[in-house]
Scaffold this active site. Structure first.
Site, PDB file in Angstrom:
ATOM      1  CE1 TYR A   1      49.039  47.890  -5.483  1.00 41.19           C
ATOM      2  CE2 TYR A   1      49.835  48.501  -2.878  1.00 41.19           C
ATOM      3  CZ  TYR A   1      48.681  48.254  -4.030  1.00 41.19           C
ATOM      4  OH  TYR A   1      47.838  48.073  -3.638  1.00 41.19           O
ATOM      5  N   GLY A   2      52.363  44.402  -2.719  1.00 44.43           N
ATOM      6  CA  GLY A   2      52.419  44.506  -1.423  1.00 44.43           C
ATOM      7  C   GLY A   2      52.419  42.751  -0.753  1.00 44.43           C
ATOM      8  CB  THR A   3      51.150  40.586   1.191  1.00 46.08           C
ATOM      9  OG1 THR A   3      49.457  41.169   1.100  1.00 46.08           O
ATOM     10  CG2 THR A   3      50.524  41.121   2.089  1.00 46.08           C
ATOM     11  CG  LEU A   4      48.823  39.583  -3.265  1.00 46.29           C
ATOM     12  CD1 LEU A   4      48.330  40.769  -5.018  1.00 46.29           C
ATOM     13  CD2 LEU A   4      48.742  38.138  -3.462  1.00 46.29           C
TER      14      LEU A   4
ATOM     15  CD  GLU B   1      44.967  42.303  -2.261  1.00 47.61           C
ATOM     16  OE1 GLU B   1      44.359  43.117  -1.059  1.00 47.61           O
ATOM     17  OE2 GLU B   1      46.234  41.508  -2.617  1.00 47.61           O
TER      18      GLU B   1
HETATM   19  N1  PCA Z   1      48.412  43.158  -1.617  1.00 44.79           N
HETATM   20  C1  PCA Z   1      48.036  43.331  -2.978  1.00 44.79           C
HETATM   21  C2  PCA Z   1      47.419  44.797  -2.620  1.00 44.79           C
HETATM   22  C3  PCA Z   1      48.178  45.702  -1.094  1.00 44.79           C
HETATM   23  C4  PCA Z   1      48.994  44.068  -0.504  1.00 44.79           C
HETATM   24  O1  PCA Z   1      49.016  43.956  -0.113  1.00 44.79           O
HETATM   25  C5  PCA Z   1      49.759  43.823  -3.616  1.00 44.79           C
HETATM   26  O2  PCA Z   1      50.037  43.118  -3.268  1.00 44.79           O
HETATM   27  O3  PCA Z   1      49.451  44.013  -4.585  1.00 44.79           O
END
Ligand code: PCA
Length: 122
Positions: free
Chosen positions: A10-13, A78
């Site tokens: 949900y984030g940087t991935l 993470e």
């Molecule tokens: N990376 C993981 C968790 C929060 C983040 O930035 C993600 O993208 O799900």
């Protein structure tokens, strides 16, 4: 070995985001949303998702099928060993509602962090 690990990111991935290269060679299964009860908080360049019982919208992200080696790299990124996030089962809405999917739940306090609602945009 043909283990399939489904991970909700949900984030940087996510595609187009700063850590997406950790998913190079892995399989995108689709966009997805959690069931209600989760919220994103701004941690400074990246988000953290935590359970929040009053939430009614859930969180938007993507489901990926990752191999065992990639999962180890994600766990390192993470900070599982440092207690930053923990990888847990999450319940998504259709079409992933019946799939066994894990995600990275932020494991530290979000006190004072900005509430980002249901979607993180880099
Ligand atoms: N990376 C993981 C968790 C929060 C983040 O930035 C993600 O993208 O799900």
């Amino acid at each position: 070995m043909s283990t399939e690990n489904l991970v909700f990111v949900y984030g940087t991935l996510k595609r187009g985001c700063s850590n997406h290269h950790f998913l190079t060679g892995q399989k995108f299964l689709g966009e997805a949303r959690t069931r209600p009860g989760f919220r994103l908080y701004a941690l400074g360049g990246f988000p953290g998702m935590i359970p929040l019982s009053i939430d009614r919208d859930g969180v938007k992200g993507e489901v990926w099928s990752v191999d065992a080696a990639a999962l180890v790299r994600l766990d390192g990124l993470e900070g599982l060993n440092e207690g930053m996030y923990r990888r847990e089962r999450i319940v998504l809405l259709a079409p992933f509602a019946d799939r066994e999917v894990e995600t990275y739940i932020y494991a530290r306090s979000v006190a004072g962090r900005r509430d980002l609602g249901s979607e993180w945009i880099e």
